[in-house]
Write a protein that holds these residues in place. Structure first.
Motif: not given
Length: 438
Positions: A305-309, A345-350
């Protein structure tokens, strides 16, 4: 009528095929049986295709010959009479000659799908011949005659129901109706497939089409466990799951079940049972529309998993900010697993980073972007309705010594998820098992 699906390991050897034959003839009820390719066969067929793409015909021939030798040995062990040995040998020789014919032609993805389809075609023909040798009333139904996808590459349930009903009416009085999983035709009549895990999908689609009593998915493990037995000690099977709980576990890492396969069964209200070919007496797991209230059922983990903020002071009260962010992921055909938002802000995972660089470049137009790699989603599944006071506390208490990057709760009544480093996965899973199940 029941539908019984057997995976590659369940038909991986002649002895396993014999055991499967005993299971499908154990009751007096007629059954529809869905088989995968023998374990390892699909990988060999993909390897043959890779050689053909590279125009390495010698490499392709070597793999074909090795696979043919393996199958001919299975024939010797599976059948007891020369009649059925010879019939099956002749059929298999035709298949392998067909595979060799591709070395003389232009090779595209269309030819690859034809090659990969031969695994299920071989396994079903071998088992139907064995059943007939044993005197069982059995007939082989080609999935290519009724399993079809539409122009969006989605199964066409109306077509499947109509064609399958016609075929069953034309073959009355059989004890076993055997067919292939995974393979199908597309909207243009070409041989195609339902992707990996597609045999489960085939079984579910057939079950919905014939309004089956139940759908049985037979594998080499006794149901879905309450944690990953490869990582955690002392796991145990979960005996009952709601369809939503099973879907969450399948999506977040429980390998026994393909995430998409249970949707047709869910909509048709048909229970799905996960059973063990090696221990058929085990209770396994039943998946249905029934919910066991007040229980946390299981834990699963999803790796890579990669997290992007993205942080932006302009986000405050900015209408359309989230829409712009999500459109970037959509245009790059990248699904989002988890989302957490704050005022700035917003954090997402892909789980697919193929287009990560393009995504980051576009997100930088709207704010400061940071990326965390080598992450893992831990998913706790059960009756996690917000009215169940203290359930989320149990999960967070188990994670008290694990650094947590993100928490997702409230998006579903069945799931609370934690984003952590992959290096902390084993500790997290073991702690959750000790706290929730022991």
């Amino acid at each position: 009528m029941k539908v019984m699906k057997f995976g590659g390991t369940s038909v991986g050897t002649p002895n396993r095929m014999k055991e499967v034959s005993k299971l499908v003839t154990a009751s007096n009820q007629p059954v529809v049986v869905v088989l995968s390719a023998m374990s390892g066969t699909t990988n060999s067929l993909v390897e043959i295709s890779n050689y053909l793409y590279k125009k390495n015909h010698d490499g392709a021939h070597e793999v074909i010959n090795k696979l043919e030798e393996k199958y001919m040995q299975h024939v010797e062990e599976l059948y007891s009479t020369d009649e059925w040995k010879n019939k099956t040998r002749q059929f298999l020789h035709e298949i392998f000659d067909y595979l060799r014919s591709f070395t003389k032609e232009l090779f595209t993805s269309f030819e690859e799908k034809n090659i990969v389809a031969q695994g299920e075609i071989m396994s079903t023909n071998m088992v139907i011949n064995y059943l007939k040798e044993q005197g069982v009333k059995a007939t082989l139904l080609s999935a290519l005659d009724f399993m079809r996808t539409d122009k969006n590459a989605e199964p066409d349930p109306r077509y499947i129901k109509e064609k399958l009903s016609e075929i069953l009416e034309q073959n009355p009085g059989q004890q076993v109706y055997l067919t292939q999983g995974f393979i199908c035709r597309n909207a243009y009549g070409e041989i195609d497939n339902l992707q990996r895990g597609g045999s489960d999908y085939t079984a579910s689609l057939i079950g919905a089409a014939i309004n089956a009593e139940e759908i049985q998915i037979w594998t080499d493990i006794d149901g879905m466990h309450n944690n990953d037995p490869r990582v955690v000690d002392g796991t145990s099977p979960v005996h009952q799951l709601h369809f939503e709980e099973a879907a969450e576990l399948a999506y977040f890492g429980a390998k026994i079940l393909h995430p998409t396969c249970i949707q047709p069964a869910k909509y048709a209200g048909i229970p799905v049972k996960l059973l063990n070919t090696m221990a058929p007496e085990a209770e396994g797991t039943t998946i249905s529309n029934n919910t066991e209230r007040g229980k946390i059922k299981a834990v699963a983990a999803k790796d890579n998993i990669t997290a992007i903020k993205i942080k932006s002071s302009r986000m405050l009260l900015a209408t359309g900010f989230l829409r712009k962010v999500f459109e970037i992921f959509e245009s790059n055909q990248t699904a989002i697993d988890m989302v957490c938002t704050s005022e700035v802000g917003v954090s997402m995972s892909i789980d697919n980073d193929a287009h990560l660089n393009d995504i980051i470049d576009e997100l930088k137009k709207y704010g400061t972007v940071t990326v965390d790699r080598d992450m893992c989603i831990i998913c706790v599944v059960g009756d996690l309705d917000w009215s169940n006071v203290g359930f989320e506390t149990l999960a967070t208490e188990a994670m008290k010594n694990i650094p947590v990057r993100m928490i997702s709760y409230g998006g579903s009544n069945y799931n609370i998820s934690f984003l952590i480093k992959e290096s902390d996965k084993k500790r997290a899973l073991q702690s959750l098992s000790d706290t929730l199940f022991k």
